[in-house]
Design a protein around this motif. Structure first.
Motif, PDB file in Angstrom:
ATOM      1  N   LYS A  42       0.769  -1.178  -0.148  1.00  0.00           N
ATOM      2  CA  LYS A  42       0.121   0.150  -0.033  1.00  0.00           C
ATOM      3  C   LYS A  42       0.912   1.264   0.139  1.00  0.00           C
ATOM      4  O   LYS A  42       0.387   2.189  -0.695  1.00  0.00           O
ATOM      5  CB  LYS A  42      -1.015  -0.036   1.034  1.00  0.00           C
ATOM      6  N   TYR A  47      -2.065  -0.132  -4.330  1.00  0.00           N
ATOM      7  CA  TYR A  47      -3.783  -0.313  -4.122  1.00  0.00           C
ATOM      8  C   TYR A  47      -4.333   1.405  -4.471  1.00  0.00           C
ATOM      9  O   TYR A  47      -5.503   1.202  -4.350  1.00  0.00           O
ATOM     10  CB  TYR A  47      -4.192  -0.655  -2.734  1.00  0.00           C
ATOM     11  N   ARG A  48      -3.583   2.189  -4.301  1.00  0.00           N
ATOM     12  CA  ARG A  48      -4.056   3.621  -4.845  1.00  0.00           C
ATOM     13  C   ARG A  48      -3.839   3.903  -6.279  1.00  0.00           C
ATOM     14  O   ARG A  48      -4.416   4.905  -6.719  1.00  0.00           O
ATOM     15  CB  ARG A  48      -3.498   4.630  -4.038  1.00  0.00           C
ATOM     16  N   THR A  51      -7.392   3.917  -7.957  1.00  0.00           N
ATOM     17  CA  THR A  51      -8.400   4.298  -7.224  1.00  0.00           C
ATOM     18  C   THR A  51      -8.829   5.746  -7.775  1.00  0.00           C
ATOM     19  O   THR A  51      -7.992   6.364  -8.415  1.00  0.00           O
ATOM     20  CB  THR A  51      -8.173   4.599  -5.863  1.00  0.00           C
ATOM     21  N   GLY A  57      -6.911   8.701  -5.525  1.00  0.00           N
ATOM     22  CA  GLY A  57      -6.014   7.873  -6.050  1.00  0.00           C
ATOM     23  C   GLY A  57      -4.831   8.537  -7.035  1.00  0.00           C
ATOM     24  O   GLY A  57      -4.859   9.909  -7.140  1.00  0.00           O
ATOM     25  N   ASP A  58      -3.981   7.942  -7.462  1.00  0.00           N
ATOM     26  CA  ASP A  58      -2.859   8.392  -8.086  1.00  0.00           C
ATOM     27  C   ASP A  58      -2.959   8.648  -9.461  1.00  0.00           C
ATOM     28  O   ASP A  58      -2.151   9.464 -10.216  1.00  0.00           O
ATOM     29  CB  ASP A  58      -1.737   7.496  -7.950  1.00  0.00           C
ATOM     30  N   TYR A 104     -13.843   4.550  -0.087  1.00  0.00           N
ATOM     31  CA  TYR A 104     -12.879   5.013   0.220  1.00  0.00           C
ATOM     32  C   TYR A 104     -12.688   6.192   1.196  1.00  0.00           C
ATOM     33  O   TYR A 104     -11.940   7.334   1.288  1.00  0.00           O
ATOM     34  CB  TYR A 104     -12.174   5.808  -1.281  1.00  0.00           C
ATOM     35  N   PRO A 108      -7.319   6.053  -0.082  1.00  0.00           N
ATOM     36  CA  PRO A 108      -7.666   5.331  -1.237  1.00  0.00           C
ATOM     37  C   PRO A 108      -6.964   4.045  -1.223  1.00  0.00           C
ATOM     38  O   PRO A 108      -7.037   3.232  -2.142  1.00  0.00           O
ATOM     39  CB  PRO A 108      -6.954   6.274  -2.311  1.00  0.00           C
ATOM     40  N   ASP A 109      -6.244   3.467  -0.258  1.00  0.00           N
ATOM     41  CA  ASP A 109      -5.371   2.281  -0.371  1.00  0.00           C
ATOM     42  C   ASP A 109      -6.439   1.157   0.334  1.00  0.00           C
ATOM     43  O   ASP A 109      -6.186   0.562   1.222  1.00  0.00           O
ATOM     44  CB  ASP A 109      -4.471   2.499   0.567  1.00  0.00           C
TER      45      ASP A 109
END
Length: 376
Positions: A42, A47-48, A51, A57-58, A104, A108-109
């Motif tokens: 994470k 995991y983002r 997202t 999210g990224d 979320y 976001p993770d």
């Protein structure tokens, strides 16, 4: 300042990969990647990555995410496989926007795992579904924040994925396999659990969040994130042969690097692996550029994504087999790295999204005939 941040991120990334390598025997023995390692993934942004940006999210591109999974898989195939489910946010985007906001709410993770097959019937009740059943192959389930199971609506529609809390699901620990032991792909058992409508979605359904990644073909992507594991495992196997090449054999035979057949075999394996990898990322980049141009992804492009995924999985496995054969008797012992690489690589090729039928489907599209059901 930007270079300093990039250096810090790379150092963190390298530290996590070092830990993955150090603990891969642990993952195999436990038959899952523990939660503390999921926490490290994470922090890497696994995991983002996909997202929705509106939830923190990224906004990573498919190429960025796939190369991340490839690097983790080079360190350990099982860890890469579990990390690949960071892509689940792509099809979770079909949940209602209000549900996503709840999902979320704490960041976001979010790690998702699903045992989607076999699709089980569910009872329709006011506001949702009563879910019962047993589902297989829930990779990463022991470290997941939420779990999904496949249910049939019984209304002539497409199957739904019902999203549940871990406490509503019993994990049946029966992942007794040859390869990919650390994925923890156990069965999921659910008994009389109510799942509200807003916590169900059609896998591959229309996303409720309008971001570029949500337009990427989700089923094709599900194949890609698994296939790329074999690109990483294959690289690890060929690296192992390079390390062995300067050693003398116990029979007094020339060093591996001094044997022509070894040099030729390694060169051929390298060429085939790099060719498959180039095809894999070329098709990914082409589809992504089409999305960014506002053109969407065509059926032909989706077909190429799935073909490239199947080819990457197979050429990766072929490179591992070559490395294993070249290693001779050294590789037959328990604990030799090539033992794990061989077992892991062959399991990847057995996945339903990467089997021989993918070539039939892609060939049908290329020749203008009706592909097998569900291919595109």
């Amino acid at each position: 300042m930007i270079k300093q941040l990039q250096s810090q991120n790379k150092n963190r990334f390298d530290q996590v990969l070092t830990e993955v390598r150090a603990r891969r025997d642990e993952f195999e023995k436990k038959r899952h990647v523990p939660k503390d390692m999921i926490a490290q993934l994470k922090k890497m942004g696994v995991y983002r990555a996909h997202t929705p940006q509106c939830f923190g999210g990224d906004g990573s591109s498919p190429m960025e995410f796939l190369k991340l999974i490839e690097s983790i898989s080079e360190a350990d195939g099982s860890a890469g496989w579990v990390a690949s489910f960071g892509s689940a946010a792509v099809y979770l985007a079909a949940l209602p926007e209000e549900t996503l906001a709840k999902l979320y709410a704490n960041g976001p993770d979010v790690a998702f795992a699903g045992g989607l097959f076999p699709v089980q019937p569910a009872k329709r009740v006011s506001g949702g579904w009563i879910v019962n059943g047993l589902w297989k192959f829930a990779s990463g389930c022991k470290g997941a924040d939420i779990l999904g199971v496949g249910i049939g609506t019984g209304e002539g529609g497409k199957p739904l994925t019902a999203v549940l809390k871990p406490e509503d699901v019993e994990i049946i620990e029966n992942w007794e396999v040859i390869g990919m032991r650390g994925t923890g792909s156990h069965d999921l058992l659910v008994k009389d659990v109510f799942v509200p409508d807003e916590w169900t979605f059609v896998r591959g359904g229309t996303p409720t969040i309008e971001e570029p990644i949500s337009q990427y073909p989700s089923i094709a992507y599900a194949a890609q994130v698994l296939a790329v594991v074999n690109l990483g495992v294959a690289r690890a196997a060929l690296n192992e042969i390079s390390l062995m090449a300067g050693r003398s054999g116990i029979t007094g035979a020339p060093k591996m690097a001094d044997r022509a057949y070894v040099r030729i075999s390694v060169a051929k394996a390298e060429a085939k692996l790099r060719s498959a990898r180039a095809f894999f990322y070329e098709t990914t980049e082409s589809a992504w550029e089409s999305i960014l141009k506002g053109e969407g992804v065509s059926a032909d492009q989706t077909s190429m994504l799935r073909l490239a995924a199947a080819q990457a999985a197979r050429e990766g496995a072929s490179a591992v087999q070559t490395a294993y054969l070249l290693a001779g008797t050294s590789a037959i012992y328990d604990g030799h790295p090539l033992q794990r690489h061989l077992r892991d690589a062959m399991v990847v090729t057995q996945h339903a999204f990467l089997n021989e039928s993918m070539y039939d489907g892609a060939g049908s599209v290329l020749l203008g005939v009706q592909p097998i059901k569900g291919f595109i």
